[in-house]
Enzyme design. Structure first.
Site, short mmCIF file in Angstrom:
data_model
loop_
_atom_site.label_atom_id
_atom_site.label_comp_id
_atom_site.label_asym_id
_atom_site.label_seq_id
_atom_site.Cartn_x
_atom_site.Cartn_y
_atom_site.Cartn_z
N ARG A 106 20.83 4.60 -19.67
CA ARG A 106 19.56 5.26 -19.93
C ARG A 106 19.41 6.47 -19.01
O ARG A 106 19.46 6.33 -17.79
CB ARG A 106 18.41 4.30 -19.70
CG ARG A 106 17.17 4.85 -20.39
CD ARG A 106 15.90 4.27 -19.92
NE ARG A 106 15.83 2.84 -19.93
CZ ARG A 106 14.69 2.19 -19.88
NH1 ARG A 106 13.56 2.85 -19.87
NH2 ARG A 106 14.66 0.90 -19.82
N THR A 110 15.12 11.64 -19.29
CA THR A 110 14.65 11.63 -20.68
C THR A 110 14.37 10.21 -21.18
O THR A 110 13.72 10.05 -22.21
CB THR A 110 15.70 12.25 -21.61
OG1 THR A 110 16.87 11.42 -21.57
CG2 THR A 110 16.07 13.66 -21.19
N ASP A 151 18.56 -11.06 -14.70
CA ASP A 151 19.47 -10.00 -15.15
C ASP A 151 20.78 -10.64 -15.62
O ASP A 151 21.55 -11.16 -14.80
CB ASP A 151 19.73 -9.01 -14.01
CG ASP A 151 20.51 -7.80 -14.49
OD1 ASP A 151 21.64 -7.99 -15.01
OD2 ASP A 151 20.01 -6.69 -14.38
N ASP A 210 24.07 -9.28 -14.01
CA ASP A 210 24.24 -9.74 -12.63
C ASP A 210 24.63 -11.20 -12.57
O ASP A 210 25.47 -11.61 -11.76
CB ASP A 210 22.96 -9.52 -11.82
CG ASP A 210 22.81 -8.07 -11.38
OD1 ASP A 210 23.80 -7.31 -11.45
OD2 ASP A 210 21.69 -7.69 -10.98
N1 URA Z 1 18.27 -7.26 -19.33
C1 URA Z 1 18.47 -8.42 -18.67
O1 URA Z 1 19.58 -8.69 -18.22
N2 URA Z 1 17.46 -9.26 -18.50
C2 URA Z 1 16.22 -9.03 -18.98
O2 URA Z 1 15.32 -9.85 -18.81
C3 URA Z 1 16.02 -7.81 -19.67
C4 URA Z 1 17.05 -6.94 -19.83
#
Ligand code: URA
Length: 209
Positions: A104, A108, A200, A203
């Site tokens: 991203r 923008t 995430d 991660d």
């Molecule tokens: N991406 C992720 O890894 N977790 C989320 O909750 C949202 C986007």
């Protein structure tokens, strides 16, 4: 409007709950995602078009079914989408794999492509896009718009956890693309994370926190 299918098989739901727990290790998270990927692949490919061919068993000729067209193509969105890939390939080892990398732009806020590679013969292939978290839906919308330029025979979107906002955004932009998810969670938080979610996904798959 495309359909949103919630894959509520008990094995998928059980494994997803284990993945959501914050104390689940990277090793377990990755293994569970592989296992869920395989179970989802089985469900998502349920209505794959078939063709009849003439074969001979050791006893006599017969007409029997094979999957129609060229091999399926699995399309993980980098990077978290690759976490679902091995499970899908366990079930469909002959599938082809295309990759889409997007980031991203911080100014923008638009999705910018940094990697795109698909197999040939896309017009005879059914594409299955993989990304564990359908959050805002913006990267899925951009990835599918780019994928459509290669004119696959069909496109499906597979995620593990979806936010209602992401489903609405994707359905509005690509009403022809059915969505398959293991869960639809409550909402997005102010940081664009799905809640309750699982954190995430990238991660947790790669141990990069
Ligand atoms: N991406 C992720 O890894 N977790 C989320 O909750 C949202 C986007």
């Amino acid at each position: 409007m495309s359909e949103a299918h919630v894959l509520d098989h008990p094995l998928i739901q059980h494994k997803l709950t284990l993945m959501r727990r914050k104390e689940t290790s990277t090793t377990s998270f990755r293994r569970l995602l592989n296992e869920i990927g395989a179970l989802m692949a089985y469900e998502v490919t349920r209505d794959t078009p078939m063709q009849e061919v003439e074969i001979e068993t050791p006893l006599e000729p017969m007409r029997a079914k094979l999957i129609d067209g060229k091999k399926l193509v699995f399309v993980p969105i980098l990077r978290a989408g690759t976490g679902l890939l091995d499970g899908f390939l366990d079930v469909v080892p002959g599938a082809r794999v295309g990759h889409i990398g997007l980031y991203r732009d911080p100014e923008t806020l638009r999705a910018v492509e940094y990697y795109f590679k698909m197999p040939g013969g896309m017009s005879e292939r059914d594409a299955i896009v993989l990304d564990p978290m359908l959050a805002t839906g913006n990267s899925a919308v951009a990835a599918i718009a780019r994928l459509k330029q290669t004119r696959p025979r069909s496109i499906r979107m597979v995620c593990l956890v979806a936010a209602p906002e992401g489903i609405a955004t994707l359905q509005a932009a690509h009403p022809d693309v059915p969505i398959y998810t293991a869960a639809v969670d409550r909402q997005l938080n102010d940081h664009g994370y799905i809640v309750p979610g699982l954190g995430d996904a990238g991660d947790r798959i790669f141990g990069t926190k």
